[in-house]
Design an enzyme around this catalytic site. Structure first.
Site, PDB file in Angstrom:
ATOM      1  N   THR A   1      11.699  13.730   3.630  1.00  0.00           N
ATOM      2  CA  THR A   1      12.138  12.801   2.573  1.00  0.00           C
ATOM      3  C   THR A   1      12.480  13.556   1.296  1.00  0.00           C
ATOM      4  O   THR A   1      13.363  13.165   0.541  1.00  0.00           O
ATOM      5  CB  THR A   1      11.061  11.735   2.271  1.00  0.00           C
ATOM      6  OG1 THR A   1       9.882  12.374   1.778  1.00  0.00           O
ATOM      7  CG2 THR A   1      10.761  10.902   3.503  1.00  0.00           C
ATOM      8  N   ASN A   2      11.791  14.685   1.054  1.00  0.00           N
ATOM      9  CA  ASN A   2      12.148  15.483  -0.132  1.00  0.00           C
ATOM     10  C   ASN A   2      13.479  16.193   0.073  1.00  0.00           C
ATOM     11  O   ASN A   2      14.264  16.324  -0.860  1.00  0.00           O
ATOM     12  CB  ASN A   2      11.029  16.481  -0.443  1.00  0.00           C
ATOM     13  CG  ASN A   2       9.892  15.811  -1.211  1.00  0.00           C
ATOM     14  OD1 ASN A   2      10.046  15.475  -2.373  1.00  0.00           O
ATOM     15  ND2 ASN A   2       8.788  15.584  -0.547  1.00  0.00           N
TER      16      ASN A   2
ATOM     17  N   HIS B   1       4.345  19.593  -4.889  1.00  0.00           N
ATOM     18  CA  HIS B   1       2.969  19.304  -4.475  1.00  0.00           C
ATOM     19  C   HIS B   1       2.621  17.885  -4.922  1.00  0.00           C
ATOM     20  O   HIS B   1       2.910  17.516  -6.080  1.00  0.00           O
ATOM     21  CB  HIS B   1       2.001  20.322  -5.082  1.00  0.00           C
ATOM     22  CG  HIS B   1       0.577  20.082  -4.688  1.00  0.00           C
ATOM     23  ND1 HIS B   1       0.095  20.413  -3.431  1.00  0.00           N
ATOM     24  CD2 HIS B   1      -0.452  19.502  -5.350  1.00  0.00           C
ATOM     25  CE1 HIS B   1      -1.190  20.044  -3.368  1.00  0.00           C
ATOM     26  NE2 HIS B   1      -1.530  19.494  -4.511  1.00  0.00           N
TER      27      HIS B   1
HETATM   28  C1  GRF Z   1       4.705  14.851   1.227  1.00  0.00           C
HETATM   29  O1  GRF Z   1       3.376  14.379   1.074  1.00  0.00           O
HETATM   30  C2  GRF Z   1       4.994  15.860   0.170  1.00  0.00           C
HETATM   31  O2  GRF Z   1       4.246  15.599  -0.997  1.00  0.00           O
HETATM   32  C3  GRF Z   1       4.508  17.124   0.732  1.00  0.00           C
HETATM   33  O3  GRF Z   1       4.821  17.041   2.121  1.00  0.00           O
HETATM   34  C4  GRF Z   1       4.780  15.652   2.525  1.00  0.00           C
HETATM   35  C5  GRF Z   1       5.953  15.281   3.375  1.00  0.00           C
HETATM   36  O4  GRF Z   1       7.130  15.538   2.666  1.00  0.00           O
HETATM   37  N1  GRF Z   1       5.126  18.229   0.056  1.00  0.00           N
HETATM   38  P1  GRF Z   1       8.599  15.335   3.371  1.00  0.00           P
HETATM   39  O5  GRF Z   1       8.770  13.856   3.605  1.00  0.00           O
HETATM   40  O6  GRF Z   1       8.600  16.095   4.683  1.00  0.00           O
HETATM   41  O7  GRF Z   1       9.558  15.870   2.356  1.00  0.00           O
END
Ligand code: GRF
Length: 219
Positions: A16-17, A113
């Protein structure tokens, strides 16, 4: 005129990031940077499908395929070879980078983070574990931190942070989603853009964000 910086995004999970970075790029909000490569630490990462859909070159460098972190580091450096990567972004990347990668990309690795560092960070604090500890603490706010990566887990200079409220009845899932949606997905693209615009100066273990030169030049 700054040359456009090549960004490699390292992922392990849902991505998602990564998606927030892709969407920001499509909105023109990552100034002077472009995502040119996605590296996943396992072949199950849904983030790979997000890269595929966005037409971004992607590869699995599986952590499990290497006996030691030193060998994994060497594999990562080999994967980045000849790609002229200017910035590595750890976006939900669950493997620890070793000293050789950190040294070669000193002050050019940004991590997101899911807490307000220096709270609830360091070894063992990742993903939902962070939010479990935050809820157990009774705090009324939490948030996310975009920071540079050094040899200390979650120890590099902080670039941006954003706080979000903890509501009555929150559980780890509700809180994790609020932190992602209201904090992570906003500050990570912003931090990446600031880096690509050369607007971050590191002073000791802190950062100074320079003004927007484009605005300064305006009459
Ligand atoms: C999220 O909790 C983020 O804070 C941490 O990894 C988890 C999943 O992130 N860095 P993503 O959806 O794979 O970007």
């Amino acid at each position: 005129m700054l040359s456009v910086k090549n960004i490699a995004v390292f992922v392990s999970g849902g991505g998602t990031n990564l998606q927030a970075l892709i969407d920001a790029q499509e909105r023109g909000e990552i100034r002077n940077g472009r995502i040119t490569y996605v590296l996943a630490s396992n072949d199950k990462a849904y983030a790979l499908q997000r890269a595929e859909k966005a037409g971004i070159e992607h590869e699995v460098v599986s952590r499990k395929a290497y006996a030691s972190s030193e060998e994994y580091d060497a594999a990562i450096l080999a994967a980045l070879e000849n790609r002229s990567i200017d910035l590595i972004v750890l976006a939900g990347f669950l493997s620890i980078l070793g000293p050789t990668v950190i040294e070669q990309y000193r002050n050019r690795i940004i991590n997101i983070h899911p807490s307000l560092i220096p709270l609830f960070c360091g070894d063992g604090f990742y993903g939902k574990k962070v939010h479990t500890a935050v809820l157990a603490s009774g705090m009324k706010v939490t948030g996310a931190t975009a920071h540079f990566v050094n040899e200390i887990t979650d120890g590099g200079a902080i670039i941006l942070q954003k706080a979000v409220p903890i509501e009555q009845g929150d559980n780890e899932d509700i809180l994790q989603y609020r932190v992602m949606r209201q904090a992570e997905w906003e500050i990570l693209p912003k931090a990446v853009s600031l880096f690509c615009e050369d607007r971050i100066r590191i002073v000791g273990n802190r950062t100074v964000i320079l003004g927007d030169r484009n605005l300064e030049n305006k009459e």
